[in-house]
Design an enzyme around this catalytic site. Structure first.
Site, PDB file in Angstrom:
ATOM      1  N   ARG A 162      30.884 -39.507 -22.968  1.00 28.75           N
ATOM      2  CA  ARG A 162      30.347 -40.738 -22.952  1.00 28.75           C
ATOM      3  C   ARG A 162      31.820 -41.757 -22.847  1.00 28.75           C
ATOM      4  NH1 ARG A 162      27.162 -42.801 -27.853  1.00 28.75           N
ATOM      5  NH2 ARG A 162      25.388 -41.847 -26.625  1.00 28.75           N
ATOM      6  N   PRO A 206      24.839 -36.373 -26.667  1.00 31.13           N
ATOM      7  CA  PRO A 206      25.568 -36.504 -25.341  1.00 31.13           C
ATOM      8  C   PRO A 206      26.954 -35.821 -25.336  1.00 31.13           C
ATOM      9  CG  PRO A 206      24.595 -38.631 -26.035  1.00 31.13           C
ATOM     10  CD  PRO A 206      24.286 -37.580 -27.143  1.00 31.13           C
ATOM     11  N   TYR A 218      14.969 -43.924 -30.183  1.00 33.55           N
ATOM     12  CA  TYR A 218      15.983 -45.046 -30.193  1.00 33.55           C
ATOM     13  C   TYR A 218      16.271 -45.538 -28.705  1.00 33.55           C
ATOM     14  CZ  TYR A 218      20.767 -47.419 -30.844  1.00 33.55           C
ATOM     15  OH  TYR A 218      21.652 -48.054 -30.993  1.00 33.55           O
ATOM     16  N   ASP A 219      16.518 -44.311 -27.869  1.00 35.55           N
ATOM     17  CA  ASP A 219      16.728 -44.695 -26.292  1.00 35.55           C
ATOM     18  C   ASP A 219      15.878 -45.207 -25.779  1.00 35.55           C
ATOM     19  OD1 ASP A 219      18.761 -42.822 -27.559  1.00 35.55           O
ATOM     20  OD2 ASP A 219      18.818 -41.373 -26.050  1.00 35.55           O
ATOM     21  N   ASN A 271      31.790 -40.717 -41.313  1.00 42.04           N
ATOM     22  CA  ASN A 271      31.769 -39.658 -42.069  1.00 42.04           C
ATOM     23  C   ASN A 271      33.138 -38.909 -42.136  1.00 42.04           C
ATOM     24  OD1 ASN A 271      29.026 -39.007 -42.460  1.00 42.04           O
ATOM     25  ND2 ASN A 271      28.767 -37.478 -41.077  1.00 42.04           N
ATOM     26  N   THR A 299      32.879 -35.925 -25.981  1.00 43.91           N
ATOM     27  CA  THR A 299      33.564 -36.975 -26.083  1.00 43.91           C
ATOM     28  C   THR A 299      32.949 -38.165 -26.423  1.00 43.91           C
ATOM     29  OG1 THR A 299      33.361 -37.515 -23.878  1.00 43.91           O
ATOM     30  CG2 THR A 299      35.229 -35.883 -24.290  1.00 43.91           C
ATOM     31  N   ARG A 300      33.578 -39.367 -26.974  1.00 40.16           N
ATOM     32  CA  ARG A 300      33.088 -40.666 -27.241  1.00 40.16           C
ATOM     33  C   ARG A 300      34.298 -41.569 -26.973  1.00 40.16           C
ATOM     34  NH1 ARG A 300      29.127 -37.917 -27.397  1.00 40.16           N
ATOM     35  NH2 ARG A 300      27.146 -38.158 -28.753  1.00 40.16           N
ATOM     36  N   VAL A 308      30.033 -40.728 -37.055  1.00 37.26           N
ATOM     37  CA  VAL A 308      31.230 -39.699 -36.999  1.00 37.26           C
ATOM     38  C   VAL A 308      32.352 -40.389 -37.729  1.00 37.26           C
ATOM     39  CG1 VAL A 308      31.987 -40.213 -34.523  1.00 37.26           C
ATOM     40  CG2 VAL A 308      32.318 -38.045 -35.800  1.00 37.26           C
TER      41      VAL A 308
END
Ligand code: NAD
Ligand code: UDP
Length: 321
Positions: A276, A273, A145-146, A190, A210-211, A187
């Site tokens: 972010r 990660p 994907y990246d 879910n 973190t996000r 997340v």
């Protein structure tokens, strides 16, 4: 001015909201999707509109259309979806970009690429400005994907420099909201699904990663602003700069769902990660854009939507070789 607009990935979580907005503005909208990670239900309300049509097609194959603008969103976006068939994910990003850029070149259409914060990988610069070149593991399970999205950005800039194609690149940070796929494994979906079923919440790692979560409508507003201005090609980060740990997100979902569930810890996936957060200075100055919806308000709307759907209508992605 009314345009003929192609939205690839138009029946997905973000694409369906984008199509809705464009139809409401009166444009002539073509939604192209292979329905790999979405279902027609997302666009069913639009099918009766005279200015909307759906084409079931795969962006890895060329297509001949006449359009003025293209939003290229076709690509599985949730880790579980894009890792399901990683070779196909790379083909979708790269061949999809080549096919859509070729179409834009022939039609002299403006084309926007839905890129991602994943181009920054597991970042060692925080928050992430557009000038940061990223820290991506080319060999890991997220690389399909990246690296696919990074290659697509390269193609966009090369078509721009070489052929003068009028491109825009948006780097989207974690976005959530109604129309998320209930089984996509992200997340937010879910945790909400688990809370509604009173199951244990699956916390990957200790929850300190973190996000920064952007509500869908804010994101689509930023995307359309980038498309409809003449000053900036991009890339432009669009996301919410308020950062949360995943543990804080779990606690908020439980509070807003008004349930008490256990949290069970699972291993942190490879290359997940650790932090972010978007630096949105460019989006503020160039697009006069910043997000308006707080996580608490957006989550409440999302929880209500998840309560309202018939989950039996949703399926996991189909094999797609
Ligand atoms: P989604 O999975 O709901 O939507 C993607 C759509 O693309 C689906 O309808 C799927 O069926 C379609 N698709 C996949 N492969 C295709 C192919 N080969 N040909 C035609 N259609 C195909 O995901 P989303 O969250 O709506 O993401 C939309 C775009 O935004 C993606 O390009 C994604 O990479 C990007 N993005 C999203 C987020 C986010 O947080 N939602 C973050 C960063 C980037
Ligand atoms: N995550 C989690 N439990 C889940 C799903 C995800 O703890 O059930 C974590 C995941 O490890 C990551 C973060 O939540 O650190 C965001 O994951 P998501 O798949 O939503 O998106 P990502 O930003 O990783 O692409």
């Amino acid at each position: 001015m009314k345009h003929r607009i192609l939205v690839t990935g138009g029946s997905g979580f973000l694409g369906s909201k984008l199509c809705e907005n464009l139809v409401q503005e009166g444009h002539d909208v073509v939604c192209l999707d292979n329905l790999f990670t979405s279902q027609k239900d997302n666009i069913t309300p639009l099918l009766g509109a005279g200015n909307f049509e759906f084409i079931r097609h795969d962006v890895t194959q060329p297509i001949w259309l006449e359009v003025d603008q293209i939003y290229n969103l076709a690509c599985p976006a949730a880790p579980g979806h894009y890792q399901f068939n990683p070779v196909k994910t790379m083909k979708t990003s790269v061949l999809g970009a080549i096919n859509m850029l070729g179409l834009a070149k022939r039609c002299r259409a403006r084309i926007l690429q839905a890129s991602t914060s994943e181009v920054y990988g597991d970042p060692d610069v925080h928050p992430q400005p557009e000038s940061y070149r990223g820290s991506v593991n080319t060999l890991g399970p997220r690389a399909c994907y990246d690296e696919g999205k990074r290659a697509a950005e390269t193609l966009f800039m090369d078509y721009h420099r070489m052929h003068g194609v009028d491109v825009r690149i948006i780097r989207i940070f974690n976005t959530y909201g109604p129309q998320m796929h209930p089984f996509d494994g992200r997340v937010v979906s879910n945790f909400i699904m688990q809370a509604l079923h009173k199951d244990e919440l699956t916390m990957f790692g200790d929850g300190s990663q973190t996000r920064s979560f952007c509500y869908r409508d804010d994101l689509i507003d930023g995307m359309m602003k980038l498309m409809n201005q003449d000053q900036v090609v991009g890339p432009v980060n669009i996301g919410n700069p308020t950062e949360f740990t995943i543990m804080e997100l779990a606690e908020l979902v439980l509070e807003l769902s008004e349930v008490k569930c256990k949290i069970s810890h699972k291993p942190l996936p490879a290359d997940d990660p650790l932090q972010r957060r978007p630096d949105i200075t460019l989006a503020k100055s160039a697009l006069n854009w910043e997000p308006k919806v707080h996580l608490r308000d957006g989550l409440l709307k999302t929880i209500e939507w998840f309560k309202s759907i018939d989950q039996t209508k949703y399926r996991a992605p189909t094999p797609n070789y």
